[in-house]
Design a protein around this motif. Sequence first.
Motif, PDB file in Angstrom:
ATOM      1  N   VAL A 182       7.811 -16.430  19.946  1.00 57.90           N
ATOM      2  CA  VAL A 182       6.561 -16.077  20.619  1.00 57.90           C
ATOM      3  C   VAL A 182       6.753 -14.822  21.456  1.00 57.90           C
ATOM      4  N   ALA A 183       7.856 -14.779  22.193  1.00 59.00           N
ATOM      5  CA  ALA A 183       8.116 -13.628  23.060  1.00 59.00           C
ATOM      6  C   ALA A 183       8.204 -12.334  22.265  1.00 59.00           C
ATOM      7  N   ARG A 184       8.827 -12.395  21.087  1.00 52.76           N
ATOM      8  CA  ARG A 184       8.919 -11.189  20.260  1.00 52.76           C
ATOM      9  C   ARG A 184       7.534 -10.724  19.807  1.00 52.76           C
ATOM     10  N   THR A 185       6.646 -11.672  19.554  1.00 53.28           N
ATOM     11  CA  THR A 185       5.294 -11.304  19.143  1.00 53.28           C
ATOM     12  C   THR A 185       4.546 -10.632  20.284  1.00 53.28           C
ATOM     13  N   VAL A 186       4.662 -11.186  21.490  1.00 51.34           N
ATOM     14  CA  VAL A 186       4.018 -10.564  22.647  1.00 51.34           C
ATOM     15  C   VAL A 186       4.588  -9.177  22.893  1.00 51.34           C
TER      16      VAL A 186
ATOM     17  N   ALA B 217      10.110 -16.691  28.795  1.00 52.02           N
ATOM     18  CA  ALA B 217      10.616 -16.046  27.583  1.00 52.02           C
ATOM     19  C   ALA B 217      10.033 -14.651  27.419  1.00 52.02           C
ATOM     20  N   VAL B 218       8.751 -14.491  27.683  1.00 58.88           N
ATOM     21  CA  VAL B 218       8.110 -13.182  27.559  1.00 58.88           C
ATOM     22  C   VAL B 218       8.633 -12.228  28.623  1.00 58.88           C
ATOM     23  N   ALA B 219       8.774 -12.702  29.855  1.00 54.10           N
ATOM     24  CA  ALA B 219       9.304 -11.848  30.923  1.00 54.10           C
ATOM     25  C   ALA B 219      10.701 -11.355  30.581  1.00 54.10           C
ATOM     26  N   LEU B 220      11.539 -12.220  30.042  1.00 60.56           N
ATOM     27  CA  LEU B 220      12.901 -11.823  29.678  1.00 60.56           C
ATOM     28  C   LEU B 220      12.890 -10.828  28.515  1.00 60.56           C
ATOM     29  N   ALA B 221      11.991 -11.030  27.549  1.00 58.56           N
ATOM     30  CA  ALA B 221      11.901 -10.094  26.427  1.00 58.56           C
ATOM     31  C   ALA B 221      11.458  -8.712  26.908  1.00 58.56           C
TER      32      ALA B 221
ATOM     33  N   ALA C 102      -6.984  -2.059  26.787  1.00 58.99           N
ATOM     34  CA  ALA C 102      -7.007  -2.890  25.584  1.00 58.99           C
ATOM     35  C   ALA C 102      -6.784  -4.342  25.982  1.00 58.99           C
ATOM     36  N   CYS C 103      -7.396  -5.252  25.253  1.00 56.23           N
ATOM     37  CA  CYS C 103      -7.204  -6.669  25.532  1.00 56.23           C
ATOM     38  C   CYS C 103      -7.067  -7.433  24.230  1.00 56.23           C
ATOM     39  N   GLY C 104      -6.029  -8.238  24.127  1.00 56.31           N
ATOM     40  CA  GLY C 104      -5.818  -9.089  22.965  1.00 56.31           C
ATOM     41  C   GLY C 104      -5.434 -10.492  23.398  1.00 56.31           C
ATOM     42  N   GLN C 105      -5.302 -11.364  22.430  1.00 53.78           N
ATOM     43  CA  GLN C 105      -5.008 -12.768  22.718  1.00 53.78           C
ATOM     44  C   GLN C 105      -3.991 -13.301  21.724  1.00 53.78           C
ATOM     45  N   ILE C 106      -3.027 -14.068  22.242  1.00 53.98           N
ATOM     46  CA  ILE C 106      -2.078 -14.745  21.380  1.00 53.98           C
ATOM     47  C   ILE C 106      -2.335 -16.242  21.463  1.00 53.98           C
ATOM     48  N   ASP C 107      -2.526 -16.864  20.316  1.00 49.03           N
ATOM     49  CA  ASP C 107      -2.783 -18.294  20.218  1.00 49.03           C
ATOM     50  C   ASP C 107      -1.539 -18.961  19.639  1.00 49.03           C
ATOM     51  N   ILE C 108      -0.945 -19.843  20.436  1.00 50.76           N
ATOM     52  CA  ILE C 108       0.403 -20.342  20.181  1.00 50.76           C
ATOM     53  C   ILE C 108       0.347 -21.831  19.857  1.00 50.76           C
ATOM     54  N   GLY C 109       1.112 -22.229  18.877  1.00 52.81           N
ATOM     55  CA  GLY C 109       1.193 -23.636  18.520  1.00 52.81           C
ATOM     56  C   GLY C 109       2.618 -24.133  18.453  1.00 52.81           C
ATOM     57  N   ASN C 110       2.938 -25.096  19.310  1.00 55.27           N
ATOM     58  CA  ASN C 110       4.210 -25.829  19.265  1.00 55.27           C
ATOM     59  C   ASN C 110       5.441 -24.950  19.475  1.00 55.27           C
ATOM     60  N   ALA C 111       5.391 -24.096  20.487  1.00 60.51           N
ATOM     61  CA  ALA C 111       6.615 -23.426  20.930  1.00 60.51           C
ATOM     62  C   ALA C 111       7.444 -24.413  21.741  1.00 60.51           C
ATOM     63  N   ALA C 112       8.741 -24.382  21.567  1.00 60.25           N
ATOM     64  CA  ALA C 112       9.624 -25.357  22.214  1.00 60.25           C
ATOM     65  C   ALA C 112       9.781 -25.020  23.689  1.00 60.25           C
TER      66      ALA C 112
END
Length: 251
Positions: free
Chosen positions: A219-223, A20-24, A180-190
Motif C-alpha cells: 500500500v505504501a508503495r502505491t501511495v 508505513a506510508v510515512a516511512l516510505a 490535485a486530489c486522489g483517493q486510495i481504496d485499500i482492502g485487507n492490508a496487514a
Amino acid sequence: MSEIQKVALVTGAGSGIGRAVALALAGAGWSVGLAGRREDPLRETARLAGPGSSVAVTPTDVTLPEEVDGLFDEVRDRFGRIDLLFNNAGSSTPPIPVDELPYEQWRAVVDVNLNGAFLCAQAAFRAMKTQDPQGGRIINNGSISAHVPRPNSIAYTATKHAMTGMTRSLSLDGRPYRIACGQIDIGNAATDMTARMRAGIQQPNGTILAEPVMDVADVARTVLHMASLPLEANVQFATVIATTMPYIGRG
C-alpha cells in the motif's frame, strides 16, 4: 523528486497504513510531518524512519479545528511548505447491528473519518493555495467500504462513501490552484486493525471466514507512486487489495 525536498504530512502516522506510508516517504527523501493522537507511537515511527530522516512529531486530535490549525502551522514553520497531505486518520466501530448502534459511537466515527478528514483537507487547501510555488496534492485514504460494505458497518461505510464525494469536490475545486486530489481504496492490508480478518470475520451470508491479507508496504508503495507524480498528472482513484480477498463478488 526534484532537487528541492518535498514536504508531506501524514495523519494517523503512529501505526498501520499511516506509519508505513510515512516511512516510505521518508525513505524516498521527503520531509514528513507525523500526526496522530498519541505521542509515543509517533515517536516510534520517527525512530523507525532512521537518524538521517527529516521528520517532525505533532500529536493532534484531527476532530478539533484548533489542533488541526496548529498542526499545519507547525509543519509549515518547520519545513516551509506542504506538498502532500495523506489524509489517513480513521476509526471504526465493532460490528454492531444498525438498530443497536449507540449514537455516541456513530458520532465518534463521523467526527474522525469525515469531519477530521475535512478539517485536514481544508487546512491543506489553504496552505497549498497560498504558498509559493503554489499547489500540492491531497491523497485521501478511502476503503473498499467506499464501494461495498461489510455487514454491520454502517458508520464506517457511510463515512467512506462520503470520503469519495470529498475527493471529487477537492479535485474539482483545486484545479485553479494546482491542487490535485486522489483517493486510495485499500482492502485487507496487514495491520493491527485487520488482525481479526486473519482469525475470521463475518461474511454477508452470516458465515465466519478467515480472509487473506497483503503486506502494508505494498500500500505504501502505491501511495508513494501517487505522491511522486508531477501535479500535471493525478491518480484519481486507486484500489489496492489482497488479491484473493472476497471483494469482487461481494457487492
